[in-house]
Design an enzyme around this catalytic site. Sequence first.
Site, PDB file in Angstrom:
ATOM      1  N   ASP B   9      10.707 -54.467 -34.191  1.00 38.43           N
ATOM      2  CA  ASP B   9      10.339 -53.782 -35.296  1.00 38.43           C
ATOM      3  C   ASP B   9      10.348 -54.577 -36.453  1.00 38.43           C
ATOM      4  O   ASP B   9      11.179 -55.584 -36.522  1.00 38.43           O
ATOM      5  CB  ASP B   9      11.034 -52.626 -35.322  1.00 38.43           C
ATOM      6  CG  ASP B   9      10.742 -51.612 -36.621  1.00 38.43           C
ATOM      7  OD1 ASP B   9       9.539 -51.363 -36.628  1.00 38.43           O
ATOM      8  OD2 ASP B   9      11.628 -51.190 -37.332  1.00 38.43           O
ATOM      9  N   SER B  10       9.646 -54.166 -37.585  1.00 37.43           N
ATOM     10  CA  SER B  10       9.951 -54.670 -39.128  1.00 37.43           C
ATOM     11  C   SER B  10      11.376 -54.249 -39.402  1.00 37.43           C
ATOM     12  O   SER B  10      11.746 -55.213 -40.631  1.00 37.43           O
ATOM     13  CB  SER B  10       8.929 -53.961 -39.972  1.00 37.43           C
ATOM     14  OG  SER B  10       9.281 -52.529 -40.160  1.00 37.43           O
ATOM     15  N   TYR B  41       6.764 -53.764 -43.472  1.00 39.62           N
ATOM     16  CA  TYR B  41       5.360 -54.330 -42.951  1.00 39.62           C
ATOM     17  C   TYR B  41       4.112 -53.597 -43.536  1.00 39.62           C
ATOM     18  O   TYR B  41       2.985 -54.132 -43.878  1.00 39.62           O
ATOM     19  CB  TYR B  41       5.160 -54.429 -41.632  1.00 39.62           C
ATOM     20  CG  TYR B  41       6.158 -55.550 -40.867  1.00 39.62           C
ATOM     21  CD1 TYR B  41       6.862 -56.428 -41.775  1.00 39.62           C
ATOM     22  CD2 TYR B  41       5.549 -55.810 -39.335  1.00 39.62           C
ATOM     23  CE1 TYR B  41       7.534 -57.523 -40.860  1.00 39.62           C
ATOM     24  CE2 TYR B  41       6.351 -56.708 -38.757  1.00 39.62           C
ATOM     25  CZ  TYR B  41       7.301 -57.665 -39.404  1.00 39.62           C
ATOM     26  OH  TYR B  41       7.884 -58.571 -38.795  1.00 39.62           O
ATOM     27  N   GLY B  42       4.328 -52.243 -43.901  1.00 44.03           N
ATOM     28  CA  GLY B  42       3.259 -51.539 -44.143  1.00 44.03           C
ATOM     29  C   GLY B  42       2.260 -51.870 -45.444  1.00 44.03           C
ATOM     30  O   GLY B  42       1.247 -51.974 -44.930  1.00 44.03           O
ATOM     31  N   CYS B  72       6.862 -50.684 -33.914  1.00 45.47           N
ATOM     32  CA  CYS B  72       6.345 -50.587 -35.160  1.00 45.47           C
ATOM     33  C   CYS B  72       4.882 -50.196 -35.139  1.00 45.47           C
ATOM     34  O   CYS B  72       3.910 -50.759 -34.786  1.00 45.47           O
ATOM     35  CB  CYS B  72       6.773 -51.740 -35.775  1.00 45.47           C
ATOM     36  SG  CYS B  72       5.915 -52.151 -37.437  1.00 45.47           S
ATOM     37  N   ASN B  73       4.762 -49.121 -35.815  1.00 42.87           N
ATOM     38  CA  ASN B  73       3.154 -48.577 -36.007  1.00 42.87           C
ATOM     39  C   ASN B  73       2.347 -49.452 -36.541  1.00 42.87           C
ATOM     40  O   ASN B  73       1.211 -49.684 -36.277  1.00 42.87           O
ATOM     41  CB  ASN B  73       3.461 -47.163 -36.612  1.00 42.87           C
ATOM     42  CG  ASN B  73       3.955 -46.195 -35.811  1.00 42.87           C
ATOM     43  OD1 ASN B  73       3.175 -45.448 -35.025  1.00 42.87           O
ATOM     44  ND2 ASN B  73       5.244 -45.815 -36.146  1.00 42.87           N
ATOM     45  N   THR B  74       2.963 -50.248 -37.704  1.00 40.03           N
ATOM     46  CA  THR B  74       1.861 -51.175 -38.384  1.00 40.03           C
ATOM     47  C   THR B  74       1.621 -52.415 -37.519  1.00 40.03           C
ATOM     48  O   THR B  74       0.349 -52.645 -37.380  1.00 40.03           O
ATOM     49  CB  THR B  74       2.904 -51.468 -39.783  1.00 40.03           C
ATOM     50  OG1 THR B  74       3.170 -50.483 -40.499  1.00 40.03           O
ATOM     51  CG2 THR B  74       1.767 -52.381 -40.758  1.00 40.03           C
ATOM     52  N   GLU B 151      15.584 -47.661 -45.005  1.00 39.92           N
ATOM     53  CA  GLU B 151      16.100 -49.056 -45.076  1.00 39.92           C
ATOM     54  C   GLU B 151      17.196 -49.293 -45.943  1.00 39.92           C
ATOM     55  O   GLU B 151      18.344 -49.778 -45.705  1.00 39.92           O
ATOM     56  CB  GLU B 151      15.086 -50.060 -45.296  1.00 39.92           C
ATOM     57  CG  GLU B 151      14.071 -50.557 -44.287  1.00 39.92           C
ATOM     58  CD  GLU B 151      14.582 -51.156 -42.632  1.00 39.92           C
ATOM     59  OE1 GLU B 151      15.792 -52.328 -42.977  1.00 39.92           O
ATOM     60  OE2 GLU B 151      14.092 -51.185 -41.870  1.00 39.92           O
ATOM     61  N   CYS B 183       5.422 -43.568 -37.755  1.00 41.72           N
ATOM     62  CA  CYS B 183       6.185 -44.934 -38.405  1.00 41.72           C
ATOM     63  C   CYS B 183       7.439 -44.711 -37.590  1.00 41.72           C
ATOM     64  O   CYS B 183       8.233 -43.462 -37.703  1.00 41.72           O
ATOM     65  CB  CYS B 183       6.241 -44.808 -39.756  1.00 41.72           C
ATOM     66  SG  CYS B 183       7.628 -46.159 -40.493  1.00 41.72           S
ATOM     67  N   HIS B 185      10.363 -45.600 -38.540  1.00 37.84           N
ATOM     68  CA  HIS B 185      11.410 -45.210 -39.508  1.00 37.84           C
ATOM     69  C   HIS B 185      11.496 -43.780 -39.749  1.00 37.84           C
ATOM     70  O   HIS B 185      12.869 -43.347 -40.107  1.00 37.84           O
ATOM     71  CB  HIS B 185      11.142 -45.997 -41.025  1.00 37.84           C
ATOM     72  CG  HIS B 185      11.435 -47.445 -41.045  1.00 37.84           C
ATOM     73  ND1 HIS B 185      10.399 -48.324 -40.267  1.00 37.84           N
ATOM     74  CD2 HIS B 185      12.612 -47.956 -41.413  1.00 37.84           C
ATOM     75  CE1 HIS B 185      11.378 -49.519 -40.607  1.00 37.84           C
ATOM     76  NE2 HIS B 185      12.420 -49.273 -41.213  1.00 37.84           N
TER      77      HIS B 185
END
Lengths: 264, 264
Positions: B9-10, B41-42, B72-74, B151, B183, B185
């Site tokens: 993941d980011s 990353y978005g 991570c969706n992005t 974050e 996402c 997060h």
Amino acid sequence: MNRPIGVIDSGVGGLTVAKEMMRQLPKETIYYVGDTARCPYGPRLPGEVRKFTWEMTRFLERYDMKMLVIACNTATAVVLDEIKREMPIPVVGVIQPGARAAIKQTKNRHIAVLGTIGTVKSGAYEKAIKATDSSIDIYPIACPDFVPLVESGEYRSPRAKQIVSRTLEPLKKTPVDTVILGCTHYPLLEPIIADYMGADASVISSGDETARGVSAILEFNEMLSENERPEHRFFTTGSTNSFYSIASDWLGDLDLNIKKIQLA
Amino acid sequence: MNRPIGVIDSGVGGLTVAKEMMRQLPKETIYYVGDTARCPYGPRLPGEVRKFTWEMTRFLERYDMKMLVIACNTATAVVLDEIKREMPIPVVGVIQPGARAAIKQTKNRHIAVLGTIGTVKSGAYEKAIKATDSSIDIYPIACPDFVPLVESGEYRSPRAKQIVSRTLEPLKKTPVDTVILGCTHYPLLEPIIADYMGADASVISSGDETARGVSAILEFNEMLSENERPEHRFFTTGSTNSFYSIASDWLGDLDLNIKKIQLA
């Protein structure tokens, strides 16, 4: 990939799986075989279950199916591994998905498994659950009277209520918080079973989770259909009238393409 | 097959997926990489997201992972197809599972997708949902302020509440009954999001369904682990202290093996 998905069962029970597949995967075409004439499979010897399940599989092979769902717990327990090994297409059963859904659901790790004599004897659910999480306690209950109730269309009768209470009585003394309907016929009895178990217990149908698994595997293998108007077909070895009556009630669809076939 | 499953993941968001995997698959070993130093990353260009995601993948390759989850969706939107094609192990993302769960959940076929700018721009959820069911209406909402909130550990603050209300306000005029947290997060903001959306809307985390999908694919490929005491590892490109603080809070585990690494 617009080829049909085969769904096979000893009778009408697998329609509970087919219904969820139609809802979650509305572009997929389903070819369903119900071996109603030889239902129930639950009390049969494994050799017979194996032979009958292969007959349904061979029947559907001629329609160039892209995937096979063994929507019968008894058949899954006996012959899934063998059919999976021998067929060149993805083959899934209903036991692992049911086990998966129950593991996700339980909070206290006490899970009851309702099944046919064959399924309970096979220990297939215990094996599947323990393979994923050894700390879970399993309470298997054989329910030999449930399938005949469903196949005869009596699944909303007072008699159904009596039989369910009598069969599930041993569970009342246990701490189970999750009940697996370990036979695809049982979801038709679900309102009665859920009522008897009370609001604190979750009742798991493997149809729901099997459809998710089918979706995951089709997507993973890039085999989803793009057909906006799939035409399902239903094959039964028994009476098309009684198959129609239960299928149209359960699927809420009066326009079903049902054909009587002979296997063996 | 006791080899670890890689989860990338980011930043810390993928822990929401890892947590569900630990719960649903307690015998599996997870090696997690969070690229916290380069998070989010978005808003990044696809080329950068592609490069960073490959770097995490290459890093985990040395540990002989048996499967990779792009949590991570992005990154899923940009590079899942490519990594899946090039890696010799099963690779899954989080978009298809989230789409699948939402399709199963919605009753009125109006689904909102909350995501980063990158995910929303990619149209990946629309594509995944429409591929399965073309009749569903999608309402995408870019939520660029959500990841920084998480974050920085502020996911329970009054400020989080304000930002969520402001961002989701356009949904109040729509008939959506299902909201995808697009996402990984966002599940840390789930209580606030669910509260804002009200009891009539279902909020879907892809972690839950991704773990089910991982389970389905491991089982289907006969790759389940038999390890009763898996030892997870966590790698971060950023501060181990802030990673520890969020990870131990979210996973409810104070004894985490975390190591700082450099990628690139």
